[in-house]
Design a protein around this motif. Structure first.
Motif, PDB file in Angstrom:
ATOM      1  N   ALA A   1       0.834  -1.263   0.045  1.00 44.52           N
ATOM      2  CA  ALA A   1       0.157   0.136  -0.087  1.00 44.52           C
ATOM      3  C   ALA A   1       0.926   1.308  -0.107  1.00 44.52           C
ATOM      4  N   PRO A   2       2.069   1.297   0.776  1.00 48.87           N
ATOM      5  CA  PRO A   2       2.743   2.653   0.634  1.00 48.87           C
ATOM      6  C   PRO A   2       3.305   2.759  -0.427  1.00 48.87           C
ATOM      7  N   ARG A   3       3.748   1.633  -1.306  1.00 50.27           N
ATOM      8  CA  ARG A   3       4.431   2.161  -2.522  1.00 50.27           C
ATOM      9  C   ARG A   3       3.267   2.449  -3.582  1.00 50.27           C
ATOM     10  N   ILE A   4       1.988   1.951  -3.633  1.00 47.99           N
ATOM     11  CA  ILE A   4       1.004   2.270  -4.266  1.00 47.99           C
ATOM     12  C   ILE A   4       0.704   3.793  -4.130  1.00 47.99           C
ATOM     13  N   LEU A   5       0.657   4.339  -2.778  1.00 44.64           N
ATOM     14  CA  LEU A   5       0.233   5.463  -2.852  1.00 44.64           C
ATOM     15  C   LEU A   5       1.375   6.542  -3.438  1.00 44.64           C
ATOM     16  N   LYS A   6       2.789   6.175  -3.350  1.00 42.01           N
ATOM     17  CA  LYS A   6       4.078   6.942  -3.720  1.00 42.01           C
ATOM     18  C   LYS A   6       3.640   6.752  -5.114  1.00 42.01           C
ATOM     19  N   GLU A   7       3.694   5.682  -5.961  1.00 39.80           N
ATOM     20  CA  GLU A   7       3.991   5.487  -7.401  1.00 39.80           C
ATOM     21  C   GLU A   7       2.580   5.890  -8.080  1.00 39.80           C
ATOM     22  N   ILE A   8       1.419   5.428  -7.561  1.00 36.34           N
ATOM     23  CA  ILE A   8       0.090   5.504  -8.301  1.00 36.34           C
ATOM     24  C   ILE A   8      -0.779   6.847  -7.772  1.00 36.34           C
ATOM     25  N   GLY A   9      -0.721   6.533  -6.070  1.00 34.09           N
ATOM     26  CA  GLY A   9      -1.803   7.313  -5.601  1.00 34.09           C
ATOM     27  C   GLY A   9      -3.063   6.351  -4.987  1.00 34.09           C
ATOM     28  N   ASP A  10      -4.081   7.219  -4.629  1.00 27.61           N
ATOM     29  CA  ASP A  10      -5.042   6.300  -3.944  1.00 27.61           C
ATOM     30  C   ASP A  10      -6.279   6.202  -5.108  1.00 27.61           C
ATOM     31  N   ASP A  11      -6.025   6.474  -6.012  1.00 26.93           N
ATOM     32  CA  ASP A  11      -6.909   6.278  -7.195  1.00 26.93           C
ATOM     33  C   ASP A  11      -6.513   5.156  -8.387  1.00 26.93           C
ATOM     34  N   TYR A  12      -6.014   4.228  -7.912  1.00 23.84           N
ATOM     35  CA  TYR A  12      -5.534   3.072  -8.750  1.00 23.84           C
ATOM     36  C   TYR A  12      -6.618   2.482  -9.707  1.00 23.84           C
ATOM     37  N   LEU A  13      -7.891   2.466  -9.240  1.00 24.50           N
ATOM     38  CA  LEU A  13      -8.872   2.126 -10.190  1.00 24.50           C
ATOM     39  C   LEU A  13      -8.852   2.756 -11.440  1.00 24.50           C
ATOM     40  N   ASP A  14      -8.734   3.805 -11.603  1.00 25.76           N
ATOM     41  CA  ASP A  14      -8.941   4.614 -12.914  1.00 25.76           C
ATOM     42  C   ASP A  14      -7.497   4.545 -13.574  1.00 25.76           C
ATOM     43  N   LYS A  15      -6.169   4.539 -12.719  1.00 24.44           N
ATOM     44  CA  LYS A  15      -5.166   4.572 -13.185  1.00 24.44           C
ATOM     45  C   LYS A  15      -4.264   3.204 -13.634  1.00 24.44           C
ATOM     46  N   ILE A  16      -5.003   2.098 -12.824  1.00 24.93           N
ATOM     47  CA  ILE A  16      -4.298   0.890 -13.244  1.00 24.93           C
ATOM     48  C   ILE A  16      -5.252  -0.276 -13.517  1.00 24.93           C
ATOM     49  N   VAL A  17      -6.460  -0.542 -12.466  1.00 20.38           N
ATOM     50  CA  VAL A  17      -7.236  -1.787 -12.854  1.00 20.38           C
ATOM     51  C   VAL A  17      -7.897  -1.385 -14.181  1.00 20.38           C
ATOM     52  N   ARG A  18      -8.460  -0.324 -14.611  1.00 21.38           N
ATOM     53  CA  ARG A  18      -9.322  -0.176 -15.782  1.00 21.38           C
ATOM     54  C   ARG A  18      -8.497  -0.131 -16.779  1.00 21.38           C
ATOM     55  N   PRO A  19      -7.519   0.639 -17.159  1.00 25.54           N
ATOM     56  CA  PRO A  19      -6.739   0.590 -18.398  1.00 25.54           C
ATOM     57  C   PRO A  19      -6.086  -0.732 -18.709  1.00 25.54           C
ATOM     58  N   ILE A  20      -5.460  -1.499 -17.500  1.00 21.50           N
ATOM     59  CA  ILE A  20      -4.713  -2.635 -17.647  1.00 21.50           C
ATOM     60  C   ILE A  20      -5.641  -3.624 -18.238  1.00 21.50           C
ATOM     61  N   ALA A  21      -6.705  -3.818 -17.607  1.00 18.75           N
ATOM     62  CA  ALA A  21      -7.832  -4.863 -18.029  1.00 18.75           C
ATOM     63  C   ALA A  21      -8.666  -4.575 -19.362  1.00 18.75           C
ATOM     64  N   ARG A  22      -8.671  -3.603 -19.787  1.00 24.98           N
ATOM     65  CA  ARG A  22      -9.289  -3.096 -21.065  1.00 24.98           C
ATOM     66  C   ARG A  22      -7.979  -3.625 -22.205  1.00 24.98           C
ATOM     67  N   THR A  23      -6.827  -3.017 -21.904  1.00 24.97           N
ATOM     68  CA  THR A  23      -5.862  -3.493 -22.919  1.00 24.97           C
ATOM     69  C   THR A  23      -5.725  -4.888 -23.016  1.00 24.97           C
ATOM     70  N   ALA A  24      -5.537  -5.563 -21.844  1.00 22.42           N
ATOM     71  CA  ALA A  24      -5.339  -7.076 -21.971  1.00 22.42           C
ATOM     72  C   ALA A  24      -6.345  -7.621 -22.953  1.00 22.42           C
ATOM     73  N   ILE A  25      -7.667  -7.260 -22.470  1.00 20.55           N
ATOM     74  CA  ILE A  25      -8.583  -7.916 -23.409  1.00 20.55           C
ATOM     75  C   ILE A  25      -8.450  -7.573 -24.953  1.00 20.55           C
ATOM     76  N   ARG A  26      -8.074  -6.290 -25.486  1.00 22.01           N
ATOM     77  CA  ARG A  26      -7.931  -5.892 -26.762  1.00 22.01           C
ATOM     78  C   ARG A  26      -6.638  -6.761 -27.208  1.00 22.01           C
ATOM     79  N   ASP A  27      -5.627  -6.738 -26.603  1.00 23.85           N
ATOM     80  CA  ASP A  27      -4.382  -7.410 -26.985  1.00 23.85           C
ATOM     81  C   ASP A  27      -4.272  -8.894 -27.484  1.00 23.85           C
ATOM     82  N   ASN A  28      -5.314  -9.330 -26.684  1.00 18.04           N
ATOM     83  CA  ASN A  28      -5.342 -10.961 -26.646  1.00 18.04           C
ATOM     84  C   ASN A  28      -6.413 -11.150 -27.760  1.00 18.04           C
ATOM     85  N   ALA A  29      -7.518 -10.574 -27.947  1.00 15.68           N
ATOM     86  CA  ALA A  29      -8.746 -10.742 -28.678  1.00 15.68           C
ATOM     87  C   ALA A  29      -8.269 -10.955 -30.228  1.00 15.68           C
TER      88      ALA A  29
END
Length: 300
Positions: free
Chosen positions: A135-163
């Motif tokens: 959690a400290p590393r996430i706050l330093k490198e990403i922030g507390d809005d990791y849903l929009d910065k990490i979860v959403r874009p990574i999931a959507r990109t993985a779907i498109r790249d593999n499809a």
């Protein structure tokens, strides 16, 4: 922290009041004492921090993040430290075409192009959690809005790249589980580098273009009709076989009767039948002629 700042302001204000000719000058000492009390109370309260169930707290002092986290319960901390809570329970991030069903309102489904150039719409749910120690590393490198910065874009990109490796119909049917396993591996690797733990990935719905859906439905109907016709033909074939066996049995029976019974055999069978009638209490035998063709009259 608010009480500490308020107490400091009151203490400073009392200092200026004490130096002036205001009617409040005589109360400056009392005001200063009150400010000090507020400072002490604020400091005492700020030294204790309650972290909720299923959360960890990340400490920050003047912009510097502490790598040691606070776990759920009552914690004793530096009163000047700010604590940012992080949810470490399982979280669900859904991207769906159904309005108000996903994490974002409106149509948030993922539209992809398959290897045969068709556009397929996918509804996806990502189940994940924050690793407490990261959690400290996430706050330093990403922030507390990791849903929009990490979860959403990574999931959507993985779907498109593999499809792009699959045809639309295969994603809908035979290759769906294989596709899900591939994107799970891709997302899990990306999450692990950023302090997140992927728990489960759910492809909730795969929507094909309308033209492809009609083609599939026509094919299914044709296959069902073919299976039905095959069943009827099989049934007729079995019935024909049954009749053939029955006819063969009758023919064999007639052949045996016509070739296998001699005159003596028939005479013997006739005598046995006459004997059975003679032994009946209600029958009488009258012999007429030369006895070769007896006439049997029954009576009481």
């Amino acid at each position: 922290m608010f009480l500490i700042i308020l107490g400091v302001l009151i203490t400073i204000l009392s200092y200026f009041i004490g130096r002036g000719d205001s009617p409040l000058t005589r109360f400056s000492t009392l005001i200063r004492a009150g400010g000090i009390v507020i400072i002490l109370a604020g400091a005492a309260l700020s030294m204790f921090k309650v972290v909720g169930v299923g959360q960890v707290g990340v400490k920050t002092l003047y912009g510097k993040v502490d790598n040691d986290v606070l776990y759920s319960g009552l914690n004793f901390i530096n009163p000047l430290v700010e604590v940012t809570p992080f949810d470490v329970k399982t979280q669900n991030y859904t991207m769906s075409a159904v309005h108000d069903e996903g994490s974002k309102s409106g149509d948030d489904a993922i539209r992809i192009l398959t290897s045969d150039g068709l556009e397929v719409t996918i509804d996806l749910s990502v189940l994940f959690s924050v690793k407490p120690k990261d959690a400290p590393r996430i706050l330093k490198e990403i922030g507390d809005d990791y849903l929009d910065k990490i979860v959403r874009p990574i999931a959507r990109t993985a779907i498109r790249d593999n499809a792009v490796s699959y045809e639309a119909v295969a994603l809908y049917s035979t290759k769906r589980q294989e596709f899900q396993n591939k994107i799970f591996t891709t997302i899990n690797q990306s999450f692990a580098k950023r302090g997140l733990q992927l728990e489960q990935l759910l492809i909730r719905n795969v929507t094909l273009p309308e033209s492809v859906k009609k083609t599939i439905e026509s094919k299914i109907n044709a296959e069902q009709d073919a299976q039905k016709m095959q069943f009827v033909l099989q049934k007729e074939k079995q019935e024909a076989e049954r009749k053939r066996v029955e006819a063969q049995g009758i023919a064999d029976y007639q052949r045996i009767l016509s070739t296998g019974l001699s005159d003596k055999q028939l005479q013997y069978e006739s005598i046995q039948a006459q004997k059975a009638i003679a032994l009946s209490p209600n029958a009488k035998i009258i012999m007429m002629g030369n006895g070769k063709n007896p006439i049997i009259l029954g009576g009481n």
